[in-house]
Design a protein around this motif. Structure first.
Motif, PDB file in Angstrom:
ATOM      1  N   ASP A  47       0.771  -0.738   0.040  1.00  0.00           N
ATOM      2  CA  ASP A  47       0.284  -0.259   0.013  1.00  0.00           C
ATOM      3  C   ASP A  47       0.988   0.978  -0.347  1.00  0.00           C
ATOM      4  O   ASP A  47       0.007   2.051  -1.094  1.00  0.00           O
ATOM      5  N   GLN A 225       0.038   2.651   7.862  1.00  0.00           N
ATOM      6  CA  GLN A 225      -1.481   2.190   7.531  1.00  0.00           C
ATOM      7  C   GLN A 225      -2.306   3.278   7.520  1.00  0.00           C
ATOM      8  O   GLN A 225      -3.126   3.349   6.722  1.00  0.00           O
ATOM      9  N   GLU A 229      -4.044   5.876   4.665  1.00  0.00           N
ATOM     10  CA  GLU A 229      -5.407   5.116   4.537  1.00  0.00           C
ATOM     11  C   GLU A 229      -6.174   6.461   4.418  1.00  0.00           C
ATOM     12  O   GLU A 229      -7.465   7.036   4.402  1.00  0.00           O
TER      13      GLU A 229
END
Length: 295
Positions: A47, A225, A229
């Protein structure tokens, strides 16, 4: 920032010294809301690579398939150096001080980039955006072409890429051995040490072993993370660009491609000289109130 041969002259105690992420209220608030949990290393790395390259044209980034979590960009540096200690280290003046410390204390041979020609047996480290200016380094592609011809391994430090408006890089040059980046300048997480290393060729070193055995900070991975996001990779740049332009106008300095910096080429701020021709000012701590200055 430092006398390359003797001692470092710290600038971090000066109002515009050092290089700091902005303690932006939105990111600080979001950071405080993140629960203490273990993150998923593999998911985060995939990601994060997608996040920092989004809406940017980094040609050849697909060639760097070996990806490891690292404690910021700095942990990556040592592992790169360990592979190339027998070479002559080549660095620009005003490069991140860590590299000059390595040159001084560990390498038998080192030389400033541009002072003399590159030769076989050299190893090159460049920050891009460049630590001294926040812009693409001088003669960047010319150096990469020469390194291709002479089989000189290169490491690119992209620590500032996600606070910059640099949208295009050609990473196809086969000399580029390692690319590293981190979240420390985008978000107020310099103490969380959230970084990533990408290499063109697989090399079974200790960082690979750490990653394969999950011997990494999974709490920091979770924080990283949750931040990527929530926020886009150009969020901090877009939010502070106008403030950067106004601050530079007020101080009479030039606007850097990195949103936290102003560049003094007129010797108005010589106390911020880091060894190069341009004096670099970092606005982050003044903007977020950590440092107070008189109007």
């Amino acid at each position: 920032y430092m006398n390359q041969k003797k001692v470092m002259i710290p600038l971090r105690d000066k109002p515009y010294g050092g290089a700091w992420g902005i303690k932006d209220e939105e990111s600080v608030k979001h950071l405080a809301s993140i629960k203490t949990e273990l993150g998923d290393r593999k998911k985060f790395l995939a990601d994060y690579k997608e996040w920092f390259t989004r809406d940017r044209t980094f040609e050849g980034i697909g060639g760097f398939q070996n990806i490891d979590f690292s404690a910021g960009t700095t942990e990556t540096f040592g592992y790169f150096y360990l592979q190339h200690m027998d070479r002559r280290l080549r660095l620009y003046k005003a490069e991140y001080f860590y590299h000059w410390v390595m040159a001084r204390n560990y390498f038998k041979k080192s030389a400033e980039l541009g002072a003399e020609p590159l030769t076989e047996g050299d190893v090159v480290v460049m920050s891009c955006p460049f630590s001294g200016t926040g812009k693409i380094p001088k003669d960047f592609y010319k150096i990469l072409e020469q390194c291709d011809q002479l089989s000189i391994p290169v490491m690119l430090d992209l620590a500032y890429i996600s606070i910059s408006d640099i949208k295009e890089l050609d990473l196809n040059h086969k000399c580029i051995h390692t690319i590293t980046t981190s979240l420390s300048k985008v978000f107020p997480v310099e103490n969380h040490r959230i970084g990533m290393r990408m290499t063109r060729d697989f090399y079974d070193d200790a960082l690979v072993a750490y990653n394969q055995n999950q011997y990494v900070n999974l709490h920091s991975i979770n924080v990283g993370q949750k931040l990527i996001e929530k926020f886009d990779n150009d969020w901090i740049f877009n939010k502070y660009r106008q403030k950067q332009v106004e601050t530079c106008e007020r101080l009479g300095v030039d606007v850097s491609d990195c949103v936290i910096f102003g560049l003094d080429s007129k010797n108005k701020f010589n106390e911020y000289n880091r060894g190069g021709e341009i004096n670099r000012l970092c606005f982050s701590r003044v903007w977020d109130g950590r440092v107070k200055i008189s109007p």
